[in-house]
Design a protein around this motif. Structure first.
Motif, PDB file in Angstrom:
ATOM      1  N   THR A 101       0.832  -1.209   0.000  1.00 56.99           N
ATOM      2  CA  THR A 101       0.000   0.000   0.000  1.00 56.99           C
ATOM      3  C   THR A 101       0.863   1.254   0.000  1.00 56.99           C
ATOM      4  OG1 THR A 101      -1.727  -1.185   1.215  1.00 56.99           O
ATOM      5  CG2 THR A 101      -1.834   1.220   1.217  1.00 56.99           C
ATOM      6  N   ILE A 102       1.946   1.248   0.788  1.00 59.44           N
ATOM      7  CA  ILE A 102       2.856   2.393   0.795  1.00 59.44           C
ATOM      8  C   ILE A 102       3.447   2.610  -0.593  1.00 59.44           C
ATOM      9  CG2 ILE A 102       5.027   3.280   1.724  1.00 59.44           C
ATOM     10  CD1 ILE A 102       4.382   1.845   4.330  1.00 59.44           C
ATOM     11  N   SER A 103       3.850   1.539  -1.243  1.00 57.48           N
ATOM     12  CA  SER A 103       4.400   1.648  -2.584  1.00 57.48           C
ATOM     13  C   SER A 103       3.369   2.187  -3.567  1.00 57.48           C
ATOM     14  CB  SER A 103       4.896   0.277  -3.053  1.00 57.48           C
ATOM     15  OG  SER A 103       5.306   0.317  -4.402  1.00 57.48           O
ATOM     16  N   VAL A 132      -4.135  -7.419  -0.925  1.00 50.70           N
ATOM     17  CA  VAL A 132      -2.988  -6.731  -1.524  1.00 50.70           C
ATOM     18  C   VAL A 132      -3.401  -6.039  -2.821  1.00 50.70           C
ATOM     19  CG1 VAL A 132      -0.789  -7.123  -2.687  1.00 50.70           C
ATOM     20  CG2 VAL A 132      -1.206  -8.142  -0.458  1.00 50.70           C
ATOM     21  N   VAL A 133      -4.106  -6.757  -3.680  1.00 49.73           N
ATOM     22  CA  VAL A 133      -4.510  -6.189  -4.971  1.00 49.73           C
ATOM     23  C   VAL A 133      -5.477  -5.024  -4.767  1.00 49.73           C
ATOM     24  CG1 VAL A 133      -5.728  -6.650  -7.130  1.00 49.73           C
ATOM     25  CG2 VAL A 133      -4.113  -8.335  -6.215  1.00 49.73           C
ATOM     26  N   PHE A 134      -6.493  -5.234  -3.930  1.00 52.43           N
ATOM     27  CA  PHE A 134      -7.500  -4.182  -3.734  1.00 52.43           C
ATOM     28  C   PHE A 134      -6.897  -2.946  -3.086  1.00 52.43           C
ATOM     29  CE2 PHE A 134     -10.537  -2.058  -0.925  1.00 52.43           C
ATOM     30  CZ  PHE A 134     -11.503  -1.687  -1.852  1.00 52.43           C
ATOM     31  N   SER A 135      -6.105  -3.146  -2.028  1.00 52.60           N
ATOM     32  CA  SER A 135      -5.527  -1.980  -1.332  1.00 52.60           C
ATOM     33  C   SER A 135      -4.566  -1.225  -2.232  1.00 52.60           C
ATOM     34  CB  SER A 135      -4.826  -2.423  -0.048  1.00 52.60           C
ATOM     35  OG  SER A 135      -3.748  -3.307  -0.340  1.00 52.60           O
ATOM     36  N   ALA A 136      -3.802  -1.943  -3.073  1.00 51.55           N
ATOM     37  CA  ALA A 136      -2.872  -1.272  -3.971  1.00 51.55           C
ATOM     38  C   ALA A 136      -3.616  -0.432  -5.007  1.00 51.55           C
ATOM     39  CB  ALA A 136      -1.972  -2.294  -4.664  1.00 51.55           C
TER      40      ALA A 136
END
Length: 454
Positions: free
Chosen positions: A120-122, A178-182
């Motif tokens: 998410t930070i990335s 991971v996919v959704f938050s990104a």
């Protein structure tokens, strides 16, 4: 609208560098993770009494602490990291978390959801390629931990065996998270950056308009400062003429100098007089006079511009014509709407000014193609345009569709923002069928803009 070359807040593309993280940010986040990890490990081992490989766990946490100390000593915390360095630090965070989870139960450990944090930070601060690589690393680590890991810490002499279906569900949940938050974080960050860039452009435009409005005061100041030297020049010229014989060769030159000095003094006198009447004459303008000032430069175009108003009704109940204070925001906003209407009109633009005892409205109609139905929800957002030469080639949004004009998609956003800052409500619509064309209405509370009612 014509684009000022000094204003080019273009949104970052998907592959471009969109931001740089401060070292201080990553160091502080890692200290927070270190405290949380140490508290969880020590609490499970000593407070709950669940045996776990305490030494290796504390060693992994201590390594992160040493890395933080090294980064703090080696570089200033305010330095902005290159995308490669920030990406490598986030890769380390994923790997360190994977090591801790490997020692404490793998995906059976409820803290495995923390894989979402580095990705998410990335997504909010680094280019897409780094987010993709971090996502693939997270995928690999989670897949490995689903099958290989130390037992989950549990009561001494007992072992908690979770079914494979649950482990598969955890793996799926982590990957989906991971996919959704990104994607979610990237979209929010992009919109925030675009809005910030567009608002910066709006501030630049408003500042330019305010500088133009200040020219009147500068002219008056020049008239005040130049009056004394011009009077001295006129006095000296007259003295020279008096002392020269009538048939002297420079008599005509002296007369020309005196006449031109008098002309300069007359010009400066008019400027000074304009400044003296600024409050009454220049800073106030009737609504119809303001509209005519904005329409006059556009009348040479192919489209006919018709101006109507409540004054045509001769209804005394409506009150006198509203008087506005000259406002660069209102002038620029209305001027931009009129320019767009003239650009896209087939043959006619209608400007209708209406007022009641409670409100003042200006409606601009054209007979062009109108607003595209698919982009009504995005109208007024920055960088929304169908004009070629900028933005997405799909041509998904703009004020009018497919008219072959170049644009950045900032003109209408700036106009709408400036008008709303003046207290107006801006509404958009298309003409009802069988007519075609766009309709933009700007409405102010009369007490807010009419100097006679304020």
């Amino acid at each position: 609208m014509p684009q000022d070359p000094a204003i080019d807040p273009r949104p970052a593309s998907a592959g471009a560098e969109i931001g740089m993280l401060r070292l201080r940010t990553l160091v502080r986040l890692r200290w927070l993770a270190i405290v949380g990890q140490a508290g969880a490990v020590l609490g499970v081992h000593f407070a709950l009494g669940f045996p776990l490989p305490l030494g290796p766990c504390l060693a992994a946490i201590a390594f992160s602490a040493c890395l933080n100390i090294f980064l703090t000593i080696r570089w200033r915390k305010s330095v902005r990291l290159h995308e490669r360095h920030a990406g490598l630090l986030l890769v380390y965070d994923v790997a360190q978390l994977a090591v801790l989870l490997f020692l404490t139960g793998g995906l059976e450990n409820p803290f495995s959801f923390l894989f979402l944090v580095p990705v998410t930070i990335s997504a909010t601060s680094l280019p897409n390629r780094w987010t993709l690589w971090l996502g693939l690393l997270t995928f690999a680590c989670a897949s490995f931990l689903a099958f290989r890991h130390f037992p989950l810490p549990w009561l001494p002499g007992e072992r908690l065996e979770l079914p494979g279906v649950y482990i598969g569900g955890m793996w799926t949940a982590i990957m989906c998270g991971v996919v959704f938050s990104a994607i979610y974080a990237r979209r929010i960050a992009d919109e925030a950056r675009q809005m910030s860039a567009a608002l910066s452009a709006t501030e630049l435009v408003l500042a330019r308009e305010q500088r133009l409005s200040a020219l009147d005061g500068m002219a008056a100041a020049a008239a005040h400062e130049l009056g004394t030297p011009l009077a001295t020049i006129a006095l000296v010229a007259k003295e020279l003429k008096r002392e020269m014989p009538p048939d002297a060769p420079h008599t005509e030159d002296i007369d020309l100098l005196i006449s031109q000095t008098a002309r300069c003094r007359e010009i400066l006198a008019r400027l000074a007089n304009r400044e003296a009447q600024t409050d009454e004459m220049y800073q106030r303008t009737a609504i119809l006079a303001m509209i005519e000032d904005l329409v006059a430069p556009l009348r040479g175009s192919d489209a006919v511009i018709a101006v109507t108003s409540s004054a045509d009704l001769d209804d005394k109940a409506l009150g006198s014509e509203p008087v506005f204070r000259r406002n660069p925001a209102i002038t620029y906003g209305l001027g931009n709407l009129l320019e767009n209407a003239v650009d896209f009109a087939a043959a006619r633009v209608e400007v209708d000014a209406r007022w009641t005892p409670n409100q003042v409205s200006i409606t601009v109609r054209d007979d062009g193609p109108g607003f595209h139905e698919n982009i009504f929800d995005r109208l007024g957002d920055p960088f929304v345009t169908t004009r070629p030469g900028y933005g997405e080639e799909t041509g998904e949004a703009g004020q009018h569709e497919g008219m072959g004009h170049e644009g950045m998609g900032l003109g209408f956003f700036i106009a709408k923002t400036l008008l709303e800052r003046s207290g107006a409500t801006v509404s958009l619509a298309n003409r009802p069928s069988p007519e075609h064309g766009a309709v933009v209405q700007v409405v102010w509370p009369r007490s807010l803009v009419d100097l006679g009612r304020a």
